[in-house]
Design a protein around this motif. Structure first.
Motif, PDB file in Angstrom:
ATOM      1  N   HIS A  72       0.813  -1.217   0.000  1.00 58.23           N
ATOM      2  CA  HIS A  72       0.000   0.000   0.000  1.00 58.23           C
ATOM      3  C   HIS A  72       0.842   1.260   0.000  1.00 58.23           C
ATOM      4  O   HIS A  72       0.403   2.308  -0.472  1.00 58.23           O
ATOM      5  N   GLN A  73       2.044   1.196   0.571  1.00 63.96           N
ATOM      6  CA  GLN A  73       2.869   2.410   0.708  1.00 63.96           C
ATOM      7  C   GLN A  73       4.344   2.033   0.707  1.00 63.96           C
ATOM      8  O   GLN A  73       4.740   1.071   1.370  1.00 63.96           O
ATOM      9  N   TYR A  74       5.121   2.798  -0.047  1.00 66.01           N
ATOM     10  CA  TYR A  74       6.584   2.668  -0.022  1.00 66.01           C
ATOM     11  C   TYR A  74       7.160   3.941   0.598  1.00 66.01           C
ATOM     12  O   TYR A  74       6.884   5.045   0.114  1.00 66.01           O
ATOM     13  N   ASN A  75       7.946   3.794   1.643  1.00 64.91           N
ATOM     14  CA  ASN A  75       8.694   4.918   2.203  1.00 64.91           C
ATOM     15  C   ASN A  75      10.122   4.788   1.682  1.00 64.91           C
ATOM     16  O   ASN A  75      10.909   3.990   2.180  1.00 64.91           O
ATOM     17  N   VAL A  76      10.399   5.542   0.628  1.00 66.16           N
ATOM     18  CA  VAL A  76      11.653   5.394  -0.115  1.00 66.16           C
ATOM     19  C   VAL A  76      12.662   6.409   0.414  1.00 66.16           C
ATOM     20  O   VAL A  76      12.395   7.613   0.413  1.00 66.16           O
ATOM     21  N   SER A  77      13.805   5.924   0.853  1.00 61.65           N
ATOM     22  CA  SER A  77      14.810   6.802   1.457  1.00 61.65           C
ATOM     23  C   SER A  77      16.102   6.768   0.634  1.00 61.65           C
ATOM     24  O   SER A  77      17.055   6.052   0.979  1.00 61.65           O
ATOM     25  N   PRO A  78      16.143   7.558  -0.468  1.00 63.57           N
ATOM     26  CA  PRO A  78      17.349   7.561  -1.310  1.00 63.57           C
ATOM     27  C   PRO A  78      18.520   8.156  -0.542  1.00 63.57           C
ATOM     28  O   PRO A  78      18.355   9.098   0.232  1.00 63.57           O
ATOM     29  N   LYS A  79      19.692   7.598  -0.774  1.00 60.23           N
ATOM     30  CA  LYS A  79      20.848   7.972   0.037  1.00 60.23           C
ATOM     31  C   LYS A  79      21.725   9.011  -0.661  1.00 60.23           C
ATOM     32  O   LYS A  79      22.234   8.791  -1.762  1.00 60.23           O
ATOM     33  N   LEU A  80      21.907  10.143   0.033  1.00 62.81           N
ATOM     34  CA  LEU A  80      22.706  11.271  -0.470  1.00 62.81           C
ATOM     35  C   LEU A  80      24.195  10.969  -0.283  1.00 62.81           C
ATOM     36  O   LEU A  80      24.572   9.980   0.356  1.00 62.81           O
ATOM     37  N   ALA A  81      25.039  11.892  -0.791  1.00 65.25           N
ATOM     38  CA  ALA A  81      26.493  11.668  -0.773  1.00 65.25           C
ATOM     39  C   ALA A  81      27.029  11.429   0.638  1.00 65.25           C
ATOM     40  O   ALA A  81      27.930  10.604   0.841  1.00 65.25           O
ATOM     41  N   HIS A  82      26.471  12.130   1.650  1.00 65.35           N
ATOM     42  CA  HIS A  82      27.014  11.998   3.012  1.00 65.35           C
ATOM     43  C   HIS A  82      26.804  10.610   3.603  1.00 65.35           C
ATOM     44  O   HIS A  82      27.375  10.290   4.649  1.00 65.35           O
ATOM     45  N   ALA A  86      21.930  15.758   7.208  1.00 65.29           N
ATOM     46  CA  ALA A  86      22.787  16.048   8.366  1.00 65.29           C
ATOM     47  C   ALA A  86      23.295  17.485   8.358  1.00 65.29           C
ATOM     48  O   ALA A  86      23.681  18.006   9.405  1.00 65.29           O
ATOM     49  N   SER A  87      23.336  18.105   7.175  1.00 60.41           N
ATOM     50  CA  SER A  87      23.796  19.497   7.120  1.00 60.41           C
ATOM     51  C   SER A  87      22.965  20.244   6.080  1.00 60.41           C
ATOM     52  O   SER A  87      22.391  19.624   5.160  1.00 60.41           O
ATOM     53  N   PRO A  88      22.885  21.576   6.197  1.00 63.04           N
ATOM     54  CA  PRO A  88      22.056  22.345   5.246  1.00 63.04           C
ATOM     55  C   PRO A  88      22.467  22.107   3.793  1.00 63.04           C
ATOM     56  O   PRO A  88      21.607  22.112   2.902  1.00 63.04           O
ATOM     57  N   ASP A  89      23.753  21.839   3.552  1.00 64.33           N
ATOM     58  CA  ASP A  89      24.214  21.609   2.174  1.00 64.33           C
ATOM     59  C   ASP A  89      23.557  20.391   1.528  1.00 64.33           C
ATOM     60  O   ASP A  89      23.445  20.310   0.294  1.00 64.33           O
ATOM     61  N   ASP A  90      23.149  19.424   2.345  1.00 66.95           N
ATOM     62  CA  ASP A  90      22.532  18.207   1.792  1.00 66.95           C
ATOM     63  C   ASP A  90      21.249  18.534   1.021  1.00 66.95           C
ATOM     64  O   ASP A  90      20.842  17.772   0.135  1.00 66.95           O
ATOM     65  N   LEU A  91      20.612  19.664   1.378  1.00 69.07           N
ATOM     66  CA  LEU A  91      19.324  19.982   0.750  1.00 69.07           C
ATOM     67  C   LEU A  91      19.473  20.339  -0.724  1.00 69.07           C
ATOM     68  O   LEU A  91      18.538  20.138  -1.508  1.00 69.07           O
ATOM     69  N   ALA A  92      20.641  20.847  -1.130  1.00 71.60           N
ATOM     70  CA  ALA A  92      20.853  21.149  -2.552  1.00 71.60           C
ATOM     71  C   ALA A  92      20.783  19.867  -3.377  1.00 71.60           C
ATOM     72  O   ALA A  92      20.246  19.842  -4.496  1.00 71.60           O
ATOM     73  N   PRO A 152      18.008  12.349  20.886  1.00 73.01           N
ATOM     74  CA  PRO A 152      16.981  13.389  20.832  1.00 73.01           C
ATOM     75  C   PRO A 152      17.558  14.793  20.671  1.00 73.01           C
ATOM     76  O   PRO A 152      16.996  15.609  19.924  1.00 73.01           O
ATOM     77  N   SER A 153      18.657  15.091  21.339  1.00 74.52           N
ATOM     78  CA  SER A 153      19.191  16.466  21.288  1.00 74.52           C
ATOM     79  C   SER A 153      19.677  16.820  19.889  1.00 74.52           C
ATOM     80  O   SER A 153      19.479  17.940  19.410  1.00 74.52           O
ATOM     81  N   ILE A 154      20.291  15.855  19.188  1.00 75.19           N
ATOM     82  CA  ILE A 154      20.749  16.101  17.806  1.00 75.19           C
ATOM     83  C   ILE A 154      19.542  16.310  16.893  1.00 75.19           C
ATOM     84  O   ILE A 154      19.527  17.208  16.042  1.00 75.19           O
ATOM     85  N   LEU A 155      18.543  15.456  17.044  1.00 72.66           N
ATOM     86  CA  LEU A 155      17.352  15.582  16.194  1.00 72.66           C
ATOM     87  C   LEU A 155      16.706  16.945  16.386  1.00 72.66           C
ATOM     88  O   LEU A 155      16.345  17.627  15.414  1.00 72.66           O
ATOM     89  N   THR A 156      16.576  17.380  17.633  1.00 74.85           N
ATOM     90  CA  THR A 156      15.920  18.656  17.918  1.00 74.85           C
ATOM     91  C   THR A 156      16.720  19.815  17.338  1.00 74.85           C
ATOM     92  O   THR A 156      16.157  20.721  16.697  1.00 74.85           O
ATOM     93  N   GLU A 157      18.025  19.759  17.494  1.00 70.52           N
ATOM     94  CA  GLU A 157      18.871  20.830  16.955  1.00 70.52           C
ATOM     95  C   GLU A 157      18.732  20.903  15.439  1.00 70.52           C
ATOM     96  O   GLU A 157      18.563  21.988  14.855  1.00 70.52           O
ATOM     97  N   ARG A 158      18.748  19.758  14.784  1.00 72.59           N
ATOM     98  CA  ARG A 158      18.673  19.753  13.307  1.00 72.59           C
ATOM     99  C   ARG A 158      17.274  20.134  12.817  1.00 72.59           C
ATOM    100  O   ARG A 158      17.143  20.803  11.795  1.00 72.59           O
ATOM    101  N   LEU A 159      16.226  19.696  13.521  1.00 75.56           N
ATOM    102  CA  LEU A 159      14.868  20.083  13.115  1.00 75.56           C
ATOM    103  C   LEU A 159      14.719  21.592  13.138  1.00 75.56           C
ATOM    104  O   LEU A 159      14.016  22.171  12.292  1.00 75.56           O
ATOM    105  N   ARG A 160      15.404  22.263  14.077  1.00 72.74           N
ATOM    106  CA  ARG A 160      15.244  23.722  14.204  1.00 72.74           C
ATOM    107  C   ARG A 160      15.786  24.450  12.996  1.00 72.74           C
ATOM    108  O   ARG A 160      15.158  25.381  12.501  1.00 72.74           O
TER     109      ARG A 160
END
Ligand SMILES: C[S@@+](CC[C@H](N)C(=O)[O-])C[C@H]1O[C@@H](n2cnc3c(N)ncnc32)[C@H](O)[C@@H]1O
Ligand SMILES: Nc1nc2[nH]cc(C(=O)O)c2c(=O)[nH]1
Ligand code: SF4
Ligand SMILES: [Mg+2]
Length: 243
Positions: A136-146, A176-182, A207-215
Motif C-alpha cells: 500500500h505504501q513505499y517509504n523510499v529513502s534515497p541515500k545522499l552523498a554523506h 545532516a547538514s544544510p548543504d545536503d538539501l541542494a 533526541p538532542s541532535i534531532l531537535t537541533e537539526r529540526l530547528r
C-alpha cells in the motif's frame, strides 16, 4: 524462508510500536526487520543487519556486529503468526533492505491480506512482481552523498524515475547538514517528485541532535514546500532494537 534481524540472539525483530517516521508517523504498527543490505551507510542505525563477513563493501569498516546470531531464518507462516499475535492492521517491513527478499516477502504478506503494508526501502531495488500489488505504501529513502555510498549504487536514475510516478511512494531524505538539501533539490527537480511526497528527516540517534537539526531544517523545508519528519521512536525509546 525469510532472514530477519534479531533483538537478542535468536529472537526475530518483530515488534509493535508507533511508526516513528514519515507520512504515517504516530500510527500503531507491527514492524518486521529483515536482515542484509546492498548499501552501507556510514550513519546506519541498524548496521547489525548487514555487517557480516563476506558482505564485501568498501564502507564495512569494522566487524563489530559480525555475529551469526544477529540474524535468524524463519518460514513465512511462523513470521505471519508472530505478526498476528501482536494484533493491529498495519505492517511496516524494514531492514536492512527488505526488497532484497521480495519473493519471500510476497509470500508473507499474502498470509496477511487484511493488513495495510508499508515498506521502508532505500529505493535501489525494484519490488518483486508478486510483492508489488500487495503493497500500500513505499517509504523510499534515497541515500545522499554523506551516506558514503557511491551514487551509481545508491541513486539509480531509472529506479528513482519509477518511484516518482508511483502514487504509493513517499521520499524520505536523511539530512545532516544544510548543504545536503541542494542534493535533494537536484533530485526532486530531475525526477519531478511531488513536493508533498518529499519528507526531510534529520540524521541522528539522540533526541538532542534531532531537535537541533529540526530547528534549522524547519525554515529551509518550509521554503521548498516539502515536508519534515522527526524520529519519534528515538525520543520515546532511544536507539534500541525492537522499538
Ligand atoms: C535502517 S533503514 C532500513 C530500510 C532501508 N534500508 C532504508 O534505508 O530505507 C530505515 C530508515 O532509517 C533511516 N536511518 C538509518 N540510520 C539513520 C540515522 N542515523 N539517522 C536518521 N535516519 C536513519 C533510513 O534512511 C531509513 O529511512
Ligand atoms: N518506531 C519505529 N518507527 C520506525 N519507522 C521506520 C523505522 C525503521 O527502522 O525503518 C522505524 C523503527 O525502527 N521504529
Ligand atoms: S540502506 Fe538502510 S539499512 Fe542499508 S545501510 Fe543504509 S540506512 Fe542502513
Ligand atoms: Mg529505524
Amino acid at each position: 524462508m525469510l532472514t530477519l534481524a534479531t533483538t537478542t540472539p535468536g529472537e526475530p525483530e518483530i515488534f509493535a510500536s508507533l511508526q516513528g517516521e514519515g507520512p504515517s508517523l504516530g500510527r500503531p504498527s507491527v514492524f518486521v526487520r529483515l536482515s542484509r543490505c546492498n548499501l552501507a551507510c556510514h550513519w546506519c542505525d541498524t548496521a547489525y543487519t548487514w555487517r557480516f563477513a563476506g558482505d564485501n563493501r568498501p564502507h564495512r569498516d569494522n566487524l563489530a556486529f559480525d555475529r551469526a546470531d544477529n540474524q535468524v531464518t524463519l518460514d513465512e507462516a511462523e513470521v505471519a503468526a508472530r505478526i498476528g499475535a501482536l494484533g493491529g492492521n498495519r505492517l511496516v517491513v524494514t531492514g536492512g533492505e527488505p526488497l532484497l527478499q521480495g519473493a519471500a516477502l510476497a509470500r508473507l504478506v499474502a498470509l496477511l491480506p487484511a493488513m495495510h503494508v508499508e515498506i521502508e526501502t532505500n529505493g535501489t531495488v525494484a519490488p518483486h512482481a508478486a510483492l508489488d500489488p500487495q503493497v500500500h505504501q513505499y517509504n523510499v529513502s534515497p541515500k545522499l552523498a554523506h551516506s558514503g555510498n557511491p551514487a551509481d549504487l545508491a541513486l539509480p536514475p531509472e529506479r528513482l524515475a519509477a518511484w516518482a510516478v508511483d502514487p504509493r511512494a513517499f521520499f524520505k531524505f536523511v539530512v545532516a547538514s544544510p548543504d545536503d538539501l541542494a542534493e535533494v533539490r537536484t533530485l526532486a527537480e530531475r525526477h519531478a517528485f511531488a513536493p508533498d511526497r518529499v519528507f526531510i528527516m534529520p540524521e541522528g540517534t539522540h533526541p538532542s541532535i534531532l531537535t537541533e537539526r529540526l530547528r534549522w531544517l524547519a525554515p529551509l523545508v518550509l521554503a521548498e514546500g516539502w515536508r519534515i519528519t522527526d524520529r519519534l521512536h528515538i525520543h520515546l525509546y532511544g536507539d534500541t532494537r525492537g522499538t
